[in-house]
Design an enzyme around this catalytic site. Structure first.
Site, PDB file in Angstrom:
ATOM      1  N   ARG A  83      47.544  37.112  44.363  1.00 23.22           N
ATOM      2  CA  ARG A  83      47.147  38.257  43.538  1.00 23.22           C
ATOM      3  C   ARG A  83      45.624  38.362  43.451  1.00 23.22           C
ATOM      4  NH1 ARG A  83      50.963  39.819  45.168  1.00 23.22           N
ATOM      5  NH2 ARG A  83      52.959  39.942  44.158  1.00 23.22           N
ATOM      6  N   GLU A  86      44.647  39.819  46.672  1.00 25.02           N
ATOM      7  CA  GLU A  86      44.974  41.244  46.633  1.00 25.02           C
ATOM      8  C   GLU A  86      43.962  42.015  45.781  1.00 25.02           C
ATOM      9  OE1 GLU A  86      49.050  43.711  45.921  1.00 25.02           O
ATOM     10  OE2 GLU A  86      48.570  42.200  44.406  1.00 25.02           O
ATOM     11  N   SER A 109      25.862  34.548  42.635  1.00 21.07           N
ATOM     12  CA  SER A 109      25.906  33.145  43.022  1.00 21.07           C
ATOM     13  C   SER A 109      27.240  32.510  42.667  1.00 21.07           C
ATOM     14  CB  SER A 109      24.784  32.374  42.314  1.00 21.07           C
ATOM     15  OG  SER A 109      24.892  30.995  42.584  1.00 21.07           O
TER      16      SER A 109
END
Length: 142
Positions: A83, A86, A109
């Site tokens: 997820r 995604e 960073s």
């Protein structure tokens, strides 16, 4: 060694937050150490191994400089980790554009960085709150 560390953590009954409290660190930092993605100081490693009942081989593993970000396979198959993959597929470019509108051309960073995970109670179902906080690093011109 990661499996040994995680098994010792599981058998200890201690949460990442409890281990972190003993070390004076954040729970995500301790979790990254146990997964071999962050290094511990010799003192942190010794204390952590003492809490988990582990020996010098675990101390040596925890204090080494890890190879970071080596997930196999490249596209994760674990549903929770997928997820996040995604989310980056859908929102990665929009996030990049919004960050660069606000800060200019550069990156966030992952070295000067913190990550916190919180539980937010909601009557429609509890929610996961993930906060990334990284220093902005502008690209330099030469």
């Amino acid at each position: 060694m990661t499996e040994t560390l995680l098994a010792a953590k599981a058998s200890s009954g201690l949460t990442f937050a409890q281990l972190a409290s003993h070390l004076g660190l954040d729970e995500m930092c301790v979790a990254a150490m146990l997964y071999g993605q962050a290094s511990a100081s010799p003192q942190e490693a010794a204390k952590l191994c003492d809490l988990l009942g582990l020996g010098k081989d675990a101390v040596a593993f925890l204090t080494r400089y890890p190879i970071k970000g080596c997930l196999d396979p490249v596209v994760p198959t674990d549903p929770l980790i997928y997820r996040f993959y995604e989310i980056m597929q859908v929102y990665g470019l929009p996030m990049k554009d919004v960050i660069q509108e606000k800060f200019g051309d550069g990156i966030m960073s992952a070295i000067d960085f913190t990550l916190h995970v919180d539980k937010v109670e909601d009557p429609k179902g509890d929610r996961v709150k993930v906060v990334f906080c990284g220093k902005f690093l502008p690209y330099k011109k030469w």
